[in-house]
Write a protein that holds these residues in place. Structure first.
Motif, PDB file in Angstrom:
ATOM      1  N   UNK A 198      38.888  -8.461  37.386  1.00 48.47           N
ATOM      2  CA  UNK A 198      38.663  -7.936  36.047  1.00 48.47           C
ATOM      3  C   UNK A 198      38.545  -6.409  36.031  1.00 48.47           C
ATOM      4  N   UNK A 199      37.436  -5.856  36.515  1.00 46.70           N
ATOM      5  CA  UNK A 199      37.148  -4.449  36.239  1.00 46.70           C
ATOM      6  C   UNK A 199      38.062  -3.441  36.938  1.00 46.70           C
ATOM      7  N   UNK A 200      38.260  -3.573  38.248  1.00 46.48           N
ATOM      8  CA  UNK A 200      39.077  -2.576  38.963  1.00 46.48           C
ATOM      9  C   UNK A 200      40.511  -2.537  38.435  1.00 46.48           C
ATOM     10  N   UNK A 201      41.228  -3.677  38.474  1.00 45.80           N
ATOM     11  CA  UNK A 201      42.626  -3.680  38.039  1.00 45.80           C
ATOM     12  C   UNK A 201      42.814  -3.275  36.576  1.00 45.80           C
ATOM     13  N   UNK A 202      41.930  -3.747  35.687  1.00 43.03           N
ATOM     14  CA  UNK A 202      42.117  -3.406  34.274  1.00 43.03           C
ATOM     15  C   UNK A 202      41.774  -1.935  34.019  1.00 43.03           C
ATOM     16  N   UNK A 203      40.794  -1.400  34.739  1.00 42.43           N
ATOM     17  CA  UNK A 203      40.498   0.029  34.580  1.00 42.43           C
ATOM     18  C   UNK A 203      41.729   0.855  34.954  1.00 42.43           C
ATOM     19  N   UNK A 204      42.523   0.353  35.906  1.00 41.26           N
ATOM     20  CA  UNK A 204      43.714   1.087  36.337  1.00 41.26           C
ATOM     21  C   UNK A 204      44.946   0.766  35.491  1.00 41.26           C
TER      22      UNK A 204
END
Ligand code: 6R9
Length: 651
Positions: free
Chosen positions: A322-328
């Motif tokens: 969720x957080x790492x990939x979507x932040x990128x």
């Protein structure tokens, strides 16, 4: 760990180094080693992580340590995690890029563009606010791997309500304990889900759990996953997810500007030993760190289809689905189900159909692939893959090489990433475009991370010697505290090797490890799992690695019973009665020494595992010693426990 020396140090070494393939290096996100610069600039180096995010208000300082070990990262800054994962990607063409691809258990698939995901998240945020959720209320999410789970997480983040995700497979009891501990008054769940084609009643578990919570649960939102397959009734304070969202269709909800130090989520981890602990992650440091590590280690780029085949109920899913990939701004793939249903090539079929670029999973999954045989990956075109990763347990050199060759085709670096719920993101691993790989060793610490293997006095041990794995400087992804337990946080992680009077705080990971002369760390397992044989200490990971090095063995777990017990799971089609125990014994003699030779080898089709795929050695030890097993509800495969008890009892 006590004063006695370890046995087996310097043996069962990681294999020779493998340079990263040139085809990968030439296009990697990180091609130069920034470790030296990071050390020189520390803690200022971490601005590079913060720069990957959009801040509502710029932070004043990178690190505040006046309340150590309750460190504050990017203090004074304000940001919203959902706005970082969605809104900022909506400008320009990126809004029509796929944010989420979902592969359901029954062959369904769904794709959400960034625009579509943002719309649903806002509707869900509006619905939660409408039910009364306000900033800092903890919302419990008890959902399987369906898109509504990341939607609900991001909706919570948008309104500043920390989420507490509970594995969908955990029991009603485990759910009510977690709701109660987090003082959570709101719950999002579903009617049920499919497991190997059968419909499971989740709502029944929820209704039971809620009854035994000591406080009022104000509202439960129920996602209708099974439709006609499992009709259900909504009681008082229970709402249908889709009806609620329809009532808020098209509404926009401003993202709440959160202080960097404000909580993003709490995650209960029971691990393989002990009571559940509510690990709390703050917004600014955590999000910066998972974005930075996803970029540096998983080499995630916006145009990629990236797949972490873990459960969101595990920290790995929070940080790297969720957080790492979507932040990128990348496309993250979410899959529901098991790798062997409807067939053992399910994952490879998904990789091929979605042209997956980066694949990240647990060693236990790779050992299962190895057990089933190379024909499954080999029957698909996996040439889209450029990088492979593992997380969760040590990966032995034989399994590593199998993964490198049969899944990666020898063209993809493999990153073996060591980290913990408490560290928020990766800590030890190779940088795939920079470092050579050594199968069996996780690798050196990441840039900016000061990891040391120490003796009981906290002094660094010599290369080759085993000791406790500790971290000396704070890092942005670190947990802020334990929910409702500041004292327990200090006691659990910061008391063993710290000298508070001198302002010297050292994080104790609870793992045992060894460093080689190049600074590569091999993790040897939890210090609690170390076995003691006539005064000599043996690492379970080393023993298991020596056993798994045997042709025909897929997986092994070693515990102390009446002597050393080895539970061994053979590869497909292997008959263990044809000399396998003898070969295993010889391999252990060669790798570690006769003292480590198992006294008893028990063959089993499977080993008891947690839902994140970790072998439950505590249970295997209890079985070996004929003790009471305690709570087994956290197991992914509880049936195996009874079978093992019978096997051991019969012999
Ligand atoms: C991310 C995660 C943490 C424990 C950790 C260690 C084990 C994780 C590992 C590894 C060897 C690796 N572990 N990664 N051991 N090599 N690459 O797994 O978090 O569920 O909190 O577990 O997992 O023992 O201490 P969590």
């Amino acid at each position: 760990m006590d004063e006695r020396r370890w046995s087996g140090s310097g043996t069962a070494d990681a294999g020779p180094s493998i340079p990263p393939p040139e085809s990968f290096v030439s296009r990697a996100n990180m091609r130069e080693d920034p470790r030296e610069e990071f050390d020189e600039e520390w803690p200022g180096c971490w601005e590079r992580a913060a720069e990957l995010l959009s801040w509502e208000t710029e932070y004043d300082t990178v690190l505040e340590d006046d309340e150590a070990p309750f460190y504050r990262w990017f203090d004074g800054g304000k940001l919203n995690a959902a706005a970082n994962c969605l809104d900022r990607h909506l400008e320009g063409g990126a809004k029509n890029r796929a944010a989420l691809r979902w592969e359901g258990k029954r062959g369904e698939s769904r794709t959400y563009t960034y625009r579509e995901l943002a719309v649903e998240v806002e509707e869900c945020a509006a619905a939660l606010s409408g039910l009364g959720v306000v900033e800092d209320d903890v919302v419990t999410l008890y959902l399987p791997m369906i898109p509504e789970l990341p939607v609900a997480m991001l909706a919570c983040a948008r309104i500043g309500a920390p989420h507490s995700v509970v594995f969908a497979g955990l029991s009603a009891d485990a759910l009510s304990t977690r709701i109660e501990a987090a003082n959570s008054e709101y719950l999002v769940t579903c009617d049920g889900y499919y497991r190997r084609g059968d419909a499971f009643n989740q709502k029944g578990k929820v209704d039971n759990a809620v009854l035994s919570v000591g406080h009022d649960v104000r509202a439960t939102v129920v996602v209708d996953r099974l439709g006609e397959d499992l009709p259900h009734h909504l009681g008082d304070d229970q709402y249908d997810y889709h009806d609620l969202l329809a009532a808020h269709a098209g509404e926009s909800v401003e993202p709440v500007a959160r202080d960097s130090r404000d909580d993003l989520f709490v995650m209960y981890t029971s691990g393989t030993t002990g009571e559940p602990k509510g690990v709390v992650h703050a917004t600014g440091g955590y999000l910066s760190y998972v974005a930075w590590t996803a970029r540096a280690v998983l080499d995630v780029e916006p145009g990629d289809t990236y797949w972490c085949a873990a459960d969101i109920g595990w920290i790995t899913g929070h940080s790297y689905i969720v957080y790492g990939p979507l932040a990128l701004g990348t496309t993250t793939l979410l899959y529901e189900g098991t790798p062997d249903y409807p067939d053992r090539d399910r994952l490879w079929e998904i990789v091929e159909r979605n042209a997956v670029d980066v694949f990240y999973t647990a060693p236990t999954a790779v050992r299962a692939f190895m057990k089933w045989g190379a024909e499954y990956p080999e029957s698909h075109d996996l040439s889209s893959l450029r990088l492979l990763g593992t997380v969760g347990e040590p990966i032995d050199p034989r399994t590593w090489k199998w993964y490198y060759r049969h899944v990666g085709g020898g063209n993809c670096p493999v990153v073996d990433t060591w980290w913990q719920t408490e560290t928020g993101g990766m800590m030890l691993t190779t940088l795939p475009g920079v470092d050579e790989m050594k199968p069996g060793a996780a690798g050196p610490p990441l840039p900016g991370i000061d990891a040391r293997v120490v003796d009981p006095d906290g002094e660094a041990v010599d290369p080759g010697e085993a000791g406790s794995l500790t971290i000396r400087r704070p890092w942005p992804g670190m947990a802020r505290t334990l929910y409702g337990g500041d004292d327990a946080f200090v006691e659990e992680y910061w008391s063993r090797f710290s000298d508070p009077a001198a302002g010297d705080w050292v994080y104790d990971s609870g793992d045992a490890a060894r460093v080689d002369p190049d600074g590569y760390v091999t993790v040897l397992g939890r210090t609690d799992d170390v076995i003691d044989v006539s005064g000599r200490r043996l690492s379970t990971a080393e023993l298991e690695s020596a056993i798994v090095a045997t042709e025909g063995v897929a997986e092994a777990a070693v515990v102390a019973g009446d002597g050393i017990y080895a539970y061994v799971s053979p590869e497909q089609g292997v008959d263990p009665s044809r000399g396998l125990p003898e070969v295993i014994g010889t391999n252990v003699d060669d790798a570690i020494g006769p003292v480590a030779r198992p006294d008893r080898i028990v063959f089993t089709p499977d080993l008891p595992k947690t839902r994140s795929g970790k072998i439950m050695r505590r249970l295997l030890g209890a079985i070996a010693r004929g003790e009471d097993l305690g709570d087994t509800s956290a197991l992914r495969n509880p049936e195996i426990v009874g079978e093992l008890r019978e096997t051991i009892g019969e012999e």
